[in-house]
Structures are given as structure tokens and as C-alpha cells.
Design an enzyme around this catalytic site. Structure first.
Site, PDB file in Angstrom:
ATOM      1  N   THR A  60       0.833  -1.205   0.000  1.00  0.00           N
ATOM      2  CA  THR A  60       0.000   0.000   0.000  1.00  0.00           C
ATOM      3  C   THR A  60       0.865   1.251   0.000  1.00  0.00           C
ATOM      4  OG1 THR A  60      -0.061   0.355   2.394  1.00  0.00           O
ATOM      5  CG2 THR A  60      -1.634  -1.219   1.480  1.00  0.00           C
ATOM      6  N   ASP A  61       0.282   2.359  -0.397  1.00  0.00           N
ATOM      7  CA  ASP A  61       0.879   3.650  -0.080  1.00  0.00           C
ATOM      8  C   ASP A  61       0.638   3.894   1.405  1.00  0.00           C
ATOM      9  OD1 ASP A  61       2.112   6.114  -0.280  1.00  0.00           O
ATOM     10  OD2 ASP A  61       1.055   6.673  -2.103  1.00  0.00           O
ATOM     11  N   PHE A  62       1.320   4.878   1.953  1.00  0.00           N
ATOM     12  CA  PHE A  62       1.333   5.097   3.401  1.00  0.00           C
ATOM     13  C   PHE A  62      -0.046   5.515   3.907  1.00  0.00           C
ATOM     14  CE2 PHE A  62       2.948   8.013   6.974  1.00  0.00           C
ATOM     15  CZ  PHE A  62       2.845   6.997   7.895  1.00  0.00           C
TER      16      PHE A  62
END
Length: 760
Positions: A300-302
Site C-alpha cells: 500500500t501507499d502510506f
């Protein structure tokens, strides 16, 4: 326990609080999930460290020796990358206000023996978070403008080396987006508007990152997919038809994966067609894993919002890891779903396997991370590369005889705040446009003013400087000079889109004032993407240098005097007006709207912003061609200090390859490098909006020299890059139309020669 820890539901908050109280009775603030294994063994005897076995067999051996908790550790960055750590605390989801989240601290057993320590790093064009002592290379928009895959490979090698010496062994990059709207705050991080060019450049870059087995670093593509704006990027839906999704937005990822050395893909914050990019089976399972055939791991992105309703579909869709600390995908949540029969241990096994196999294949298990980072990893070689990248990525947009500067020029006025490095904190100076604004990477640029002054003195010339804050003083300095060099800029970066693509800081008025005072004016532009030029007719020269990194000054000076001839070509179309953009005038296209039709998010509204990609395939140069709009400068445009002529075009097509032959002649008095571009227009039955880039070749010729040039497109290229194909949405696959294909060749999208072949 409800796996959606931290949602707004009062019932869920009560259950979380009750569980937290129960855990406090078991152990103060700590949830015990597993016991530690026995002391580690000799790594030479551990099956997953046997280099004679394939990465696949080694990964399966590791997982066979792992408990469920140890497998679950791979599903979170902090846990996966710090194998000896045992205590963790859930992180608050970003979308919750303070006080609505009850963090839970829990323990996990340490990882199995001989598991490496791994550290990720953002690295858009320099190693982020490593402090000083790294090389700041030009932004990737500059790299793409070189049209040089060997140079992209070299940059990847240098970035991989510096990452390794700073203890980083997974590089979160390169990034890919398709330039749908140049106001996007991250335009400069990406590789242009053409999917084939950007995919091949990203592939070459990633090959370079992983090129040194003694310093293993794994590359990652981001942000998958249709992540084309910063406005509400974490709560919007990019609504795009299936054909456009394949031909414009997923194609560069497919090409980079096929031609590169990509270990992982980072999914984006946004939804695509109402499904979260980090949890949608259409995007991850069907397109990325099955159609493209990606066998690496997806992270995932953050803080990506992909578990607000249910954590199960994302794991089954092909998501493998949550970035940073556990937020939604906690081991407790996953184990509860296994107990309910909605997930299986096999689901966990397959996610963990993809991560472990990729790390082993990249060499991360076999070469231990450095025990301490080097203080300074920048070398003379990397600094020379940074300068070469800045020189070859700069694009000469206009030149009416003013460049290169001749020995007869004895008085030069340099104007604009970004030409100099000033000591005043917070002021705009050269270092302000060294790179994009976020992530904030320290960069002390070699100032153009200093380099221009040194180069001028070598010619017996003098330089005066005005920072542009006083237009009258700037005009006076320009009027007293033989040539005026005025710097214009705009700044951009992650977290916000730009309001427009005009110069910042009163730049248009400054350029106009300088040009009015001195007809021999050169504008040097430091922007992250396309920029408007209302003063274009008043200046004699325009040099776009983008965010040129720490070596900007020497590179700009060498280009102005012709010590190095410009050779860059645009990878974005430059519009004459913002009203010419594909998204202009329609808020449903950009920035997107809400259910009540508003553009600004209503108070208390948490629904995803709906961004409708009505333009379909008409992105970048396809838009301008399809709509008959003349850009200020077309895709592929770029001048040098000589001229070239094209003739004798011949195209031959067979079962094994497509050959495009032509003669290229340097018709000027100086040596120069031309990027000869080949485009193809598919038959009408394919219903494409315009011709598309087919290939290119960089050719360096002496004055008067002619050369027969051949651009060969192999059968593998045609198949892997889909160069002659379109996405047949009805059949759900790539297809080749029967009929005539027009091939054109020239110095930019505005090509000069045409020939045709037929597929029957």
C-alpha cells in the site's frame, strides 16, 4: 475484535475499548500473540539460505519453517523489515480525528533465522531521509526528456549504490503517471505522457537499481494506478473506461515490469471506478497479476484507505503488505477472518511468499545490510552523472540566433532569484528549484549565476546580477547588457496540485520587462512540467531545464555557451493556454465533483470525490491531435545548435519485425544529436484518436554528415509493448486491426515523412 479498528462506529469503538481493557488484564498494555523461537542456527545450514536453490524453493522452505505469526509478520512493513523486533503498536488511520482511535500494543515472535533487515527509502531523485551526503540528481521529468534508456539505467545504478551505502535496500521508485493534467503536484517525479516511452525508461531505471549483486537494492513501481492528481488523492475515484485504463494508465506499468527488474508495486490511495486501488480484484488480481503477469509483491501507499469496510477482499485480490506500521491489517484482524472462514492460511502464505521470493531473488537475503550508513555517499562520478543528466535532459524550446553565446558577447545580465544562492532563510533561490518541494530533500545547488560568471570570465566577459525583486532595476541591468538571461520558475510537489501552470513569483511580468529592455533575451525555465509563455514572441531563446538537481549551474552554463549542445526533447505537450488542456472547463474531469455537484468538499462530507476521465484516450499529444488544437510546443519537440533533414523513408513489415529506414542529415555547421522519432497511425477500424509513438533513435552527426538510420521493432517489441494493438473491450484482450498503418518520421510529433504498410 472488529478488524476495522478505529472506524467511526460507536459500537466498534466500544468493542475496541473492551478488548483493550481485556488485554490490560492479560499484560499491561501488551497483547501476546506468540512465543519466541529457539536461538538461531548457522545460516549456512538453513535451507532458505542455500544459494544453489531457486528463489521459489528458498521462499517455500522459509515459509514451511514459519509459524502463522511469522508469516503474518511479512504483511506489514515495520514487522517484515525488522525481524528481531517483537513489540508493535497499531497506528491511527489518517482519516480519524485524534481521540477516536484506541491504539493496541501487542507482541509477535521474532522472525525465523537469517531473515535480513530491510529498509525502504523514498528516492524520487535522491535518497530521502538520509540527511546530507547524497547526490541530488535532476527530477525524472528531466530524465525522460533525454529519451535515453542508457542514461536511465545509469541513474538507476547510481541511485541503487547510494541507497545501499545509506543502509537502504528497497527503493520506492520509479514513479509512473500519464500526465493527464500538468497541474498535478507530482508531474516532475514522473516520466512523461507517453506510456511506451515512460514504461521503457522506468524499466531501464529499475534494471540499473538492481544491477550490482554486491549491493542488492530492489526497485518498486508506483503509484498503481490512475493516480493523476494530488487533490483528494486519498479519497477520490478515478472513473475511466476499460480501454483507456489499459492503453494509457496500466500500459507503462506493464512495459516497465516486462523490460525492467521490478520487485514490487505500490498501489495508490485513490479508487478506480469506485474500487480502492489497494483492494480491487479487477486492478490487482485480473490486470496486474493475470493480464500483466506480475509475480512480485504489492504494498500500500502510506496509510491508504483500503480496509474501511472489509479487509478480506484486498488480501484475496493480491495485496501483500501494508506500508509503515499496522493500521488496518493487524495480525489480530487477519486471524479473526481465518477463524471465521473468510480467509485461509493459504491466503497468508501466498502473500508472504511473493514478498520473500522477491527479496531472495533480489539478493537481500544473501548480502547483509551495512552495519552503519556512510556519512557521504556522493562521489565525483555521481556528481558528473548529475551534470550529464541535467545537460541531456534540458530542452531548447526556442532559439532565434541568440544561442550559443558567442565570444563577442561581453556584457551579460543574469536576472531572477533562482539564478543565485542567497543566505536569507526562506527566500527563493537556486536551491528552491533543485528538486520538487516534497519529500523535502536537502539540496544546495551550484548556482547558475556562479557558473555563468566563471564561464563569462573565461571569455573576457562581465556579468551583472539583479534578483528581479525590483522590475525597474532588472530592466536597467538588461538594457545595459549585450544579452540578458532571465530565470523563471514555478514550484510543485507532493500533497497539493498547482493552481495553474504560469510562472511563480511574478515571473511572467519579469520576463516581459527584461525582454522589453533587451531584445537579446534568453529565458531559462525551472519548472516541473509544462508552463505558459505569454511573452514567447518577445524573447529570442527559451531553455527549459526543469528541476535540474545540484549540478544545475554548471549544466546551464555549458548549454548557454554550447560547450554541450542541447539534445533534450519534450515528453509533455506544452499548451498555449490552460483552456487547451484536456481537463479544462469541466469540473467533472478536474478536480472532480461530489454527489451534490459541488467542487469544494462540503463540510462533513466524507464521500470520495468523483473524477471522470471523459477525455478517454485523448491524453497528452493524442488530445491536441484529435481536437485540432495547436500546442505551444508539441510532444517530442526540442532544438539544438544545428539542424537536421529527413528523407528516403522506407517501411517494411513482416512476421519477425517492423523496419523503419530513413536518411538523416546534419544540415548545419555544428555537430549535434537528434532524437529521430517514429510514429504509427492505426487503421480507422481501431478507432484511435491519433498516431502514437512507435520508437526512436538518438543519432549524433558531424556537420554535413548523413547517415542511414534504421529503427527496428522486433516481434517481441510488437507483442510486449502493444505497439500496433488496441484494447478490445468487448473481447477483453489486445487486438490488431486489419488494414493500412501509416508510419511517420521526424524531429517531433510534427513529423516530416510518411510511408505505409498493411496487415491483412
Amino acid at each position: 475484535m472488529d478488524p476495522r479498528t478505529g472506524t467511526r462506529s460507536p459500537a466498534v469503538r466500544r468493542r475496541v475499548a473492551s478488548l483493550a481493557a481485556l488485554l490490560a488484564l492479560m499484560a499491561p498494555g501488551v497483547h501476546v500473540l506468540g512465543a519466541a523461537p529457539a536461538a538461531g542456527a548457522d545460516c549456512a545450514a538453513v535451507p532458505w539460505m542455500d544459494r544453489s536453490k531457486s528463489p521459489e524453493r528458498r521462499a517455500r522452505a522459509l515459509l514451511a519453517a514459519s509459524s502463522l505469526d511469522q508469516k503474518l509478520r511479512w504483511l506489514d512493513e515495520h514487522s517484515a523489515n525488522d525481524p528481531a523486533r517483537t513489540t508493535f503498536t497499531t497506528a491511527a488511520p489518517r482519516e480519524l480525528p485524534p481521540g477516536e482511535f484506541v491504539p493496541i500494543t501487542f507482541t509477535m515472535p521474532p522472525q525465523v533465522e537469517c531473515t535480513p533487515t530491510i529498509q525502504y527509502t523514498d528516492a524520487p531523485s535522491a535518497i530521502a531521509g538520509a540527511g546530507a551526503g547524497v547526490t541530488v540528481f535532476p527530477a525524472n521529468v528531466s530524465l525522460s526528456s533525454s529519451w535515453d534508456r542508457a542514461l536511465a539505467y545509469d541513474k538507476g545504478v547510481a541511485m541503487g549504490h547510494e541507497a545501499w551505502r545509506k543502509q537502504r535496500n528497497v527503493l520506492l521508485g520509479p514513479g509512473l503517471a500519464s500526465g493527464r493534467d500538468p497541474r498535478s503536484g507530482r508531474t516532475s517525479e514522473y516520466l512523461g505522457e507517453d506510456p511506451v516511452l515512460s514504461g521503457l525508461m522506468a524499466g531501464a531505471y529499475s534494471k540499473g537499481v538492481g544491477a550490482n549483486p554486491a549491493e542488492p537494492v530492489q526497485s518498486q513501481l508506483k503509484h498503481y494506478v490512475a493516480n493523476e492528481q494530488e487533490t483528494d488523492r486519498n479519497n477520490s475515484s478515478s472513473n475511466v473506461d476499460g480501454r483507456t485504463l489499459r492503453e494509457i494508465y496500466t500500459l507503462p506499468f506493464e512495459i516497465a515490469i516486462d523490460r525492467g527488474d521490478v520487485g514490487s508495486v505500490m498501489c495508490s490511495f485513490n479508487q478506480v471506478n469506485h474500487g480502492w486501488a489497494c483492494g480491487d480484484d479487477q486492478l490487482l488480481g485480473r490486470i496486474l497479476k493475470r493480464e500483466i503477469g506480475f509475480g512480485g509483491w504489492v504494498v500500500t501507499d502510506f496509510g491508504a484507505r483500503h480496509y474501511l469496510t472489509d479487509p478480506v477482499p484486498s488480501l484475496k485480490a493480491g495485496l501483500d503488505q501494508e506500508l509503515n506500521a499496522w493500521r488496518y491489517w493487524t495480525p489480530m484482524a487477519i486471524k479473526e477472518q481465518i477463524a471465521q472462514g473468510r480467509l485461509s492460511v493459504r491466503d497468508v502464505d501466498e502473500a508472504a511468499y511473493r514478498i520473500v521470493r522477491a527479496h531472495i531473488a533480489a539478493g537481500l537475503f544473501d548480502v547483509p545490510r551495512l552495519s552503519a550508513p556512510d556519512a557521504d555517499v556522493s562521489t565525483p562520478q555521481s556528481e558528473a552523472l548529475a551534470r550529464r543528466l541535467a545537460e541531456q535532459g534540458s530542452v531548447l524550446l526556442k532559439n532565434s540566433g541568440v544561442l550559443p553565446l558567442s565570444p563577442s558577447v561581453k556584457k551579460i545580465a543574469v536576472i531572477g532569484p533562482t539564478a543565485a544562492v542567497t543566505p536569507a532563510t526562506g527566500d527563493i533561490d537556486a536551491s528552491s528549484v533543485c528538486l520538487h518541494t516534497a519529500p523535502n530533500i536537502p539540496c544546495t545547488a551550484k548556482a547558475p549565476l556562479d557558473a555563468i560568471t566563471a564561464r563569462a570570465q573565461a571569455n573576457g566577459a562581465t556579468v551583472t546580477y539583479a534578483d528581479g525583486s525590483d522590475p525597474a532595476a532588472a530592466a536597467a541591468a538588461a538594457a545595459a547588457a549585450d544579452v540578458a538571461v532571465v530565470f523563471g520558475y514555478y514550484r510543485e510537489g507532493e500533497f497539493a496540485d498547482r493552481p495553474g501552470i504560469s510562472l511563480d513569483g511574478g515571473g511572467d511580468a519579469l520576463v516581459a520587462a527584461v525582454a522589453a529592455a533587451n531584445p537579446q533575451t534568453v529565458a531559462v525555465l525551472q519548472t516541473g512540467g509544462p508552463v505558459l509563455m505569454p511573452w514567447i514572441d518577445a524573447v529570442k531563446g527559451v531553455l527549459e531545464v526543469w528541476y535540474a538537481g545540484e549540478e544545475m549551474g554548471p549544466a546551464i552554463a555549458s548549454l548557454l555557451w554550447g560547450d554541450v549542445a542541447p539534445s533534450g526533447k519534450l515528453t509533455h505537450s506544452f499548451p498555449k493556454s490552460e483552456s487547451d488542456l484536456p481537463t479544462a472547463g469541466d469540473p467533472e474531469r478536474y478536480p472532480g465533483t461530489f454527489s451534490d455537484g459541488s467542487v469544494v468538499r462540503p463540510p462533513g462530507n466524507t464521500e470520495p470525490r468523483q473524477v471522470t476521465y471523459k477525455e478517454g484516450l485523448e491524453v497528452g499529444y493524442r488530445w491536441y491531435a484529435a481536437r485540432g488544437i495547436e500546442p505551444l510546443f508539441p510532444f517530442g519537440h526540442g532544438l539544438t545548435y544545428t539542424t537536421f533533414a529527413y528523407d528516403r523513408l522506407q517501411v517494411s513489415y513482416g512476421a519477425k519485425e517492423l523496419r523503419v529506414r530513413f536518411r538523416l542529415t546534419n544540415t548545419g555547421s555544428r555537430a549535434g544529436t537528434e532524437t529521430a522519432q517514429v510514429y504509427v497511425e492505426l487503421p480507422r477500424a481501431a478507432n484511435e484518436p491519433s498516431k502514437r509513438l512507435l520508437g526512436w533513435q538518438k543519432v549524433t552527426l558531424a556537420p554535413g554528415e548523413s547517415r542511414s538510420v534504421q529503427v527496428t521493432v522486433s516481434a517481441d517489441d510488437l507483442a510486449d509493448l502493444h505497439l500496433l494493438q488496441y484494447w478490445n473491450a468487448g473481447a477483453g484482450k489486445w487486438a490488431t486491426a486489419r488494414g493500412g498503418y501509416d508510419v511517420t518520421v521526424g524531429t517531433s510529433f510534427d513529423t516530416a515523412l510518411k510511408d505505409r504498410f498493411t496487415i491483412r
